[in-house]
Design an enzyme around this catalytic site. Sequence first.
Site, PDB file in Angstrom:
ATOM      1  CE  LYS A   1       4.939   0.864   1.463  1.00 38.29           C
ATOM      2  NZ  LYS A   1       3.999   0.706   1.854  1.00 38.29           N
TER       3      LYS A   1
ATOM      4  CD  GLU B   1      -2.626   1.268  -0.645  1.00 39.58           C
ATOM      5  OE1 GLU B   1      -3.033   0.697  -0.830  1.00 39.58           O
ATOM      6  OE2 GLU B   1      -2.513   2.532  -1.174  1.00 39.58           O
TER       7      GLU B   1
ATOM      8  CB  CYS C   1       6.053   3.987   6.899  1.00 40.94           C
ATOM      9  SG  CYS C   1       4.515   2.798   6.401  1.00 40.94           S
TER      10      CYS C   1
END
Length: 464
Positions: free
Chosen positions: A221, A162, A277
Amino acid sequence: MSIKNICCIGAGYVGGPTMTMIAAKCPDIIVNVVDINKNRIAAWNDKNVDKLPIYEPGLSDLVAKTRNKNLFFSTEVEQAIQAADMIFISVNTPTKTYGVGKGMAADLKYIELCARQIAAVATTDKIIVEKSTLPVRTAEALKRILDNTGNGVNFEILSNPEFLAEGTAVSDLLNPDRVLIGGEETESGRLAQQALVDVYANWVPKERILTTNVWSSELSKLTANAFLAQRVSSINSLSELCEVTEADVGEVAKAIGSDSRIGPKFLKASVGFGGSCFQKDILNLVYIAQSYGLKEVADYWEQVIIMNDHQKRRFAKKIVETLFNTVSGKKIAVLGWAFKKDTNDTRESAAIYVVDYLLNEQAEVVVYDPKVNAEQIYADLDYLNTRSGEDNRKLLNVVNDHQLAFEDSHAAAILTEWDEFKSFDWNTLYEKMLKPAFLFDGRMILDHEELERIGFEMYTIGRG
Ligand code: UDX
Ligand code: ADP
């Protein structure tokens, strides 16, 4: 294969908004979001959509439209697994706090638990989708656990990282730059990949849906976040240079960002990046590089974190130095605790580290944040374990009215770029403060000339 029933394990910042968007855009698919945290699920089901467990602009409207139609939140994990054709894993993958890889590697225990639970419960074939950011090669571990169940069920594993950013989750999901779907290069792998492409194709233009192999997807990612964080650390490193020279980091950012090869985004100097993140993913990248013996690669990326830690510490140090080298017993108003505006998420927020530094210097800190509650603020500080919970509560207060934070304060520091700070009545706030009134703008959101005219002594990141 057409997907009719989706289960998402983990109702957090990623799972919640992503599944809400899928439910809104795919009315024919039943979406069950499950979580072991009963309170979180109860909050997702609260009649008052303003009480959802996470704050994201536009999210509550979308939940109100879909909830209990084709979107369901529950703690019935097993039931939801059984009913699903496709299972998204969106559980948290924090940095390990123990053992091998401590402080660097991702802790996969939550993922592994999910895999074991799926293996134990599933009676029909499933497509498993990794949504959480995971270190490269996690899919392989997942597959090994799932394939060893011996119950004849076939699992296909996809990586679908995501890319939404918090605070803009709804618009990012609605209009993503790209959707990335990694799958195995086998016939059944390609079919599974296509099934997920078809879900997104309900609202995302086909050319923005990229398919790759699983490893490329997982690595993309991690590196997307590493590149973004690197830009922030790069501009932050220049902010220090600007402060000791005649340059203005805002002007430099504008000048370099006008080069179409560089581009204007993620060049805003700040007190330091936060969020769940950036740091975690870079540490992960560093750990992976180290484990393959790639020392130079590991050192290169680690520097992004080193710079970020330096920036947070430098800001806190600046406050102490400016306040005549002592903040002991001085009241400091802290505006903003979230790691960025428009979210109530505080994970790795720069505010935590700046305030911890100030508390070590025995300052009296008063925090105001429009969306973060006192319980969370104390939990963040207690987690650092720098001092007792009792001391944290003695030294730090949380207020709901920002004006109270300014009463008799020696200084104020902006640590989150909330829009409402810009429209504060700074004339009145100035009157409430002790003089000289110091204002440290860690986000460069205020009109500094104007504030200096009012009488504030301003500190701006990246301007001498
Ligand atoms: C990030 C990625 O952007 C997203 O694609 C990924 O899915 C998850 O990680 P997020 O952490 O939600 O998203 O927020 P982001 O907007 O990337 O900001 C991260 C941190 O960097 C924040 O603390 C922000 O304030 C800071 N930042 C960002 C800066 O200091 N300067 C900038 O120019 C941009
Ligand atoms: P993210 O930002 O990645 O979405 P969060 O911490 O907000 O991370 O959300 C992850 C959620 O996953 C939490 O609400 C947690 O309770 C849930 N979770 C973790 N492990 C499991 C599990 N085995 N089964 C169900 N839910 C889980």
